[in-house]
Each structure stands twice: as structure tokens, then as C-alpha cells.
Design a protein around this motif. Structure first.
Motif, PDB file in Angstrom:
ATOM      1  N   PHE A   9       0.808  -1.270   0.111  1.00 42.47           N
ATOM      2  CA  PHE A   9      -0.090  -0.080   0.114  1.00 42.47           C
ATOM      3  C   PHE A   9       0.950   1.406   0.006  1.00 42.47           C
ATOM      4  N   GLN A  10       1.881   1.255   0.816  1.00 44.52           N
ATOM      5  CA  GLN A  10       2.630   2.444   0.788  1.00 44.52           C
ATOM      6  C   GLN A  10       3.431   2.666  -0.434  1.00 44.52           C
ATOM      7  N   GLU A  11       3.906   1.363  -0.855  1.00 41.85           N
ATOM      8  CA  GLU A  11       4.636   1.932  -2.214  1.00 41.85           C
ATOM      9  C   GLU A  11       3.563   2.345  -3.502  1.00 41.85           C
ATOM     10  N   ILE A  12       2.551   1.596  -3.375  1.00 39.33           N
ATOM     11  CA  ILE A  12       1.649   2.124  -4.500  1.00 39.33           C
ATOM     12  C   ILE A  12       1.119   3.606  -4.231  1.00 39.33           C
ATOM     13  N   ALA A  13       0.982   3.920  -2.991  1.00 39.91           N
ATOM     14  CA  ALA A  13       0.565   5.491  -2.839  1.00 39.91           C
ATOM     15  C   ALA A  13       1.840   6.367  -3.259  1.00 39.91           C
ATOM     16  N   GLU A  14       3.091   5.891  -3.150  1.00 37.01           N
ATOM     17  CA  GLU A  14       4.112   6.648  -3.463  1.00 37.01           C
ATOM     18  C   GLU A  14       4.240   6.625  -5.015  1.00 37.01           C
ATOM     19  N   LYS A  38      -7.406  -7.142   0.212  1.00 35.86           N
ATOM     20  CA  LYS A  38      -7.772  -7.809   1.349  1.00 35.86           C
ATOM     21  C   LYS A  38      -7.502  -6.861   2.727  1.00 35.86           C
ATOM     22  N   LEU A  39      -6.500  -5.748   2.291  1.00 37.01           N
ATOM     23  CA  LEU A  39      -6.280  -4.504   3.411  1.00 37.01           C
ATOM     24  C   LEU A  39      -7.430  -3.881   3.394  1.00 37.01           C
ATOM     25  N   GLU A  40      -7.984  -3.199   2.388  1.00 33.17           N
ATOM     26  CA  GLU A  40      -9.249  -2.517   2.329  1.00 33.17           C
ATOM     27  C   GLU A  40     -10.268  -3.418   3.204  1.00 33.17           C
ATOM     28  N   ASP A  41     -10.541  -4.531   2.927  1.00 35.34           N
ATOM     29  CA  ASP A  41     -11.571  -5.335   3.544  1.00 35.34           C
ATOM     30  C   ASP A  41     -11.267  -5.351   5.033  1.00 35.34           C
ATOM     31  N   SER A  42      -9.947  -5.683   5.371  1.00 33.28           N
ATOM     32  CA  SER A  42      -9.745  -5.676   6.943  1.00 33.28           C
ATOM     33  C   SER A  42     -10.043  -4.240   7.666  1.00 33.28           C
ATOM     34  N   LEU A  43      -9.932  -3.214   7.020  1.00 37.16           N
ATOM     35  CA  LEU A  43     -10.058  -2.236   7.608  1.00 37.16           C
ATOM     36  C   LEU A  43     -11.577  -1.448   7.274  1.00 37.16           C
ATOM     37  N   GLY A  44     -12.382  -2.012   6.350  1.00 32.95           N
ATOM     38  CA  GLY A  44     -13.667  -1.643   5.932  1.00 32.95           C
ATOM     39  C   GLY A  44     -13.614  -0.360   5.457  1.00 32.95           C
ATOM     40  N   LYS A  45     -12.516  -0.054   4.704  1.00 33.49           N
ATOM     41  CA  LYS A  45     -12.538   1.396   3.799  1.00 33.49           C
ATOM     42  C   LYS A  45     -11.833   1.044   2.588  1.00 33.49           C
ATOM     43  N   GLU A  46     -12.396   1.795   1.632  1.00 33.10           N
ATOM     44  CA  GLU A  46     -11.730   1.573   0.372  1.00 33.10           C
ATOM     45  C   GLU A  46     -10.628   2.913   0.486  1.00 33.10           C
ATOM     46  N   LEU A  47      -9.277   2.313  -0.039  1.00 36.25           N
ATOM     47  CA  LEU A  47      -7.939   3.461   0.349  1.00 36.25           C
ATOM     48  C   LEU A  47      -7.667   4.108  -1.022  1.00 36.25           C
ATOM     49  N   PHE A  48      -8.121   3.284  -2.108  1.00 30.56           N
ATOM     50  CA  PHE A  48      -7.569   4.241  -3.474  1.00 30.56           C
ATOM     51  C   PHE A  48      -8.684   4.324  -4.406  1.00 30.56           C
ATOM     52  N   ARG A  50      -9.251   4.174  -8.153  1.00 30.56           N
ATOM     53  CA  ARG A  50      -8.829   3.627  -9.176  1.00 30.56           C
ATOM     54  C   ARG A  50      -9.263   4.380 -10.717  1.00 30.56           C
ATOM     55  N   SER A  51      -8.332   4.415 -11.611  1.00 28.09           N
ATOM     56  CA  SER A  51      -8.573   4.891 -12.730  1.00 28.09           C
ATOM     57  C   SER A  51      -7.463   4.563 -13.758  1.00 28.09           C
ATOM     58  N   ASN A  52      -8.005   4.819 -15.352  1.00 23.93           N
ATOM     59  CA  ASN A  52      -6.901   4.581 -16.404  1.00 23.93           C
ATOM     60  C   ASN A  52      -5.499   5.108 -15.929  1.00 23.93           C
ATOM     61  N   ARG A  53      -5.519   6.084 -15.367  1.00 22.72           N
ATOM     62  CA  ARG A  53      -4.346   6.990 -15.416  1.00 22.72           C
ATOM     63  C   ARG A  53      -3.561   6.572 -14.182  1.00 22.72           C
ATOM     64  N   GLY A  54      -4.026   5.607 -13.290  1.00 18.69           N
ATOM     65  CA  GLY A  54      -3.336   5.125 -12.031  1.00 18.69           C
ATOM     66  C   GLY A  54      -4.298   5.197 -10.868  1.00 18.69           C
ATOM     67  N   VAL A  55      -3.861   5.336  -9.869  1.00 22.23           N
ATOM     68  CA  VAL A  55      -4.648   5.437  -8.359  1.00 22.23           C
ATOM     69  C   VAL A  55      -4.323   6.574  -7.937  1.00 22.23           C
ATOM     70  N   LYS A  56      -5.256   7.167  -7.052  1.00 29.37           N
ATOM     71  CA  LYS A  56      -4.841   8.127  -6.002  1.00 29.37           C
ATOM     72  C   LYS A  56      -5.384   7.800  -4.601  1.00 29.37           C
ATOM     73  N   LEU A  57      -5.108   8.268  -3.734  1.00 30.50           N
ATOM     74  CA  LEU A  57      -5.647   8.079  -2.203  1.00 30.50           C
ATOM     75  C   LEU A  57      -7.037   8.332  -1.904  1.00 30.50           C
ATOM     76  N   THR A  58      -8.053   7.721  -1.264  1.00 28.03           N
ATOM     77  CA  THR A  58      -9.199   8.322  -0.838  1.00 28.03           C
ATOM     78  C   THR A  58      -8.710   9.016   0.490  1.00 28.03           C
ATOM     79  N   GLU A  59      -9.836   9.789   1.095  1.00 24.97           N
ATOM     80  CA  GLU A  59      -9.475  10.435   2.381  1.00 24.97           C
ATOM     81  C   GLU A  59      -9.111   9.483   3.402  1.00 24.97           C
ATOM     82  N   SER A  60      -9.841   8.148   3.356  1.00 28.44           N
ATOM     83  CA  SER A  60      -9.417   7.047   4.292  1.00 28.44           C
ATOM     84  C   SER A  60      -7.747   6.555   3.937  1.00 28.44           C
ATOM     85  N   GLY A  61      -7.452   6.347   2.752  1.00 25.37           N
ATOM     86  CA  GLY A  61      -6.307   6.004   2.415  1.00 25.37           C
ATOM     87  C   GLY A  61      -5.124   7.236   2.935  1.00 25.37           C
TER      88      GLY A  61
END
Length: 296
Positions: A9-14, A38-48, A50-61
Motif C-alpha cells: 500500500f505504501q509503495e503504491i501510494a508513493e 484484503k487490506l481494504e476489507d480488513s479496514l472496512g475502507k476503500e483506500l484508492f 482507481r482509474s486508467n491513469r493510475g490510482v490516488k488515495l481516498t480520504e481514508s487512504g
């Protein structure tokens, strides 16, 4: 929560890309996406998002990212402690200038006096040092300000001498008054630091401010300051320990300000004694016996 998923998750965010992290980590993109799911399911929050241009963090992320680095480093520290249960190594962090120029000399003195201690010294920002002491990532920190956390102990242990360095061609005397050097061109650090803060206070006392001084460059490190001074571009305030070699080699001149005190204290911060190992308590007690002027 699986620690590997948090690392991914940390690497993808970077990198803002699942595919790039999958390639760098030599795993398939679907497998990596499954880890993040699995990480999102364990936290109960969407973290990214997703789009064709990549990903960006949600507020929870953004919230998870704020804590991820400390969780990962604490986990790594736990593994290190488990692997080195017999080791007497003491982990120490210091602000960048302190860890680079002052502490090596001080710790060498400690090593001569107390050869049974082993030390692991790293440089970090003051905020990170305080957090790492609180999180047991390091046992002892050295900063230019006392700790803000109530459950940390701070004590002044080293007095760092500040000098004005100048090219030999400027022919500045060993002792000068502050007004005598203000017409020179200065090189200073970009970021706020204790020397810059003290210089600003001195200027305010004489009715001046930093904007009235001719500053030819704002740099990232003390080494960069020294380089411009050696090349003859201007003068700079630095810790004396950072220029002892250049001064001995006559590459620069060193002057002391006689009418104002720019020297600063270095604080040792640590947890309260009841939370420390015997080795760390022994280090602290013996370090304080070295005195404030360790390297002069």
C-alpha cells in the motif's frame, strides 16, 4: 492486518500505480490488487480511487498512509529485537547536523570510556526522532529543542559552538562584532534550524531582519554552505564541529561573534528511566559525565 499488504500500500501510494509496484516487486498485478483488496476489507475502507491513469488515495487512504511508515518501522524494529536479543546495541538518532558532526565525536569518546556498548547512529528530523523514541524505534534521540511529549525526558547535554566561516581572502579577524559582518554576502540553509533562528533573534535585537541581509544562496546542507564559502562567495554561520578539518587545513577562516551568543544546547531525549533497559540507563548516566564540551 498483514504487514506485507501495508508495505505494498505504501509503495503504491508513493508511485500512484499498481502496475509499477507489481513490476518492481516481481508479482502479478492481479495478485497485488488482491493484497490491497484484503487490506481494504480488513479496514472496512476503500483506500484508492482507481482509474486508467493510475490510482490516488481516498480520504481514508490518506489517514492510513500517515500511520503506515511508523507501523512498518515498528514492525521491523520488533523483528530486529527478536533476532538480536543477545545484542547490547543502543539505537540512537540525531538531527542531521548533530548526527553528522557532533555525535560521532561524542560517541567515540563514549566508546573509549565504555567499550562494552555498541551503537547504531542515524540522522533524522526532530519530529521523527521524538516519535521514534516514543515508539521504541530508537532508545535515545539528540535534538536542538526539548521534547514536547510529556512522557519523554529531555536534558541539555552538549553545548554546540557556532562560528562564522569566511574565505581566507576576506581576512576577517578571529573575534568580530555582529554589526561588522552584516555587509558581507551570506549563504544560509533553506530550512529553519536553530542557528538560523538564533541569528534572526540577534538581528531583531539590533533592529534588523533577515530580509535586509544580502543572501546569495539558500542551500540544503551544511556541506553545501561550506563549499560556497571555500570558493569565496560569502560567509556563513555553522557549528564549529562541522568545519574543524577545513579550518585546520586553512581552507577557511573561523570567527567568533563577541557581542551576542549564537551557541546552542543539544538535548538528549529518552523515555522515563523506569521504561529503559539497564544498558540504556547506563549509557545515559555515563554520557552525561562526558561534559557539555565533548569535542573541543
Amino acid at each position: 492486518m498483514h504487514i506485507e499488504s501495508l508495505k505494498y500500500f505504501q509503495e503504491i501510494a508513493e508511485l500512484k500505480s499498481i502496475s509499477k509496484v507489481a513490476k518492481n516487486s516481481h508479482i502479478s498485478q492481479p495478485a497485488l490488487s488482491q493484497q490491497i483488496q484484503k487490506l481494504e476489507d480488513s479496514l472496512g475502507k476503500e483506500l484508492f480511487i482507481r482509474s486508467n491513469r493510475g490510482v490516488k488515495l481516498t480520504e481514508s487512504g490518506e489517514i492510513v498512509l500517515k500511520y503506515a511508515d511508523n507501523i512498518i518501522r515498528t514492525h521491523n524494529k520488533m523483528l530486529s529485537d527478536l533476532n538480536d536479543q543477545e545484542s547490547r546495541e543502543i539505537k540512537i538518532e540525531g538531527e542531521y547536523t548533530i548526527a553528522t558532526y557532533c555525535l560521532p565525536c561524542a560517541i567515540l569518546n563514549m566508546k573509549f570510556k565504555f567499550p562494552n556498548h555498541q551503537y547504531n547512529l542515524t540522522a533524522a528530523s526532530s519530529d521523527k526522532i521524538e516519535q521514534d523514541v516514543l515508539s521504541d524505534i530508537c532508545e535515545i534521540g539528540f535534538t536542538t529543542h526539548p521534547a514536547g511529549a510529556e512522557n519523554l525526558h529531555s536534558e541539555e547535554v552538549i553545548k554546540e559552538k557556532v562560528v562564522l566561516i569566511s574565505p581566507p581572502a576576506f581576512d576577517l579577524p578571529e573575534k568580530v562584532k555582529i554589526e561588522e559582518i552584516l555587509d558581507h554576502k551570506f549563504v544560509i540553509l533553506k530550512e529553519n534550524c536553530i542557528i538560523k533562528e538564533n541569528f534572526k533573534e540577534v538581528l531583531a535585537e539590533i533592529g534588523r531582519n533577515l530580509s535586509e541581509i544580502e543572501i546569495i544562496s539558500r542551500l540544503d546542507s551544511t556541506e553545501a554552505l561550506k563549499t560556497l564559502v571555500r570558493k569565496g562567495y560569502g560567509v556563513a554561520f555553522v557549528p564549529y564541529n562541522s568545519v574543524r578539518d577545513e579550518f585546520s587545513a586553512k581552507e577557511i577562516n573561523v570567527s567568533r561573534i563577541t557581542d551576542y551568543d549564537l551557541d546552542y544546547d543539544i538535548y538528549m531525549i529518552n523515555k522515563k528511566a523506569e521504561h529503559l533497559s539497564e544498558d540504556v540507563r547506563d549509557f545515559i548516566a555515563n554520557f552525561k559525565k562526558l561534559g557539555k564540551h565533548i569535542c573541543y
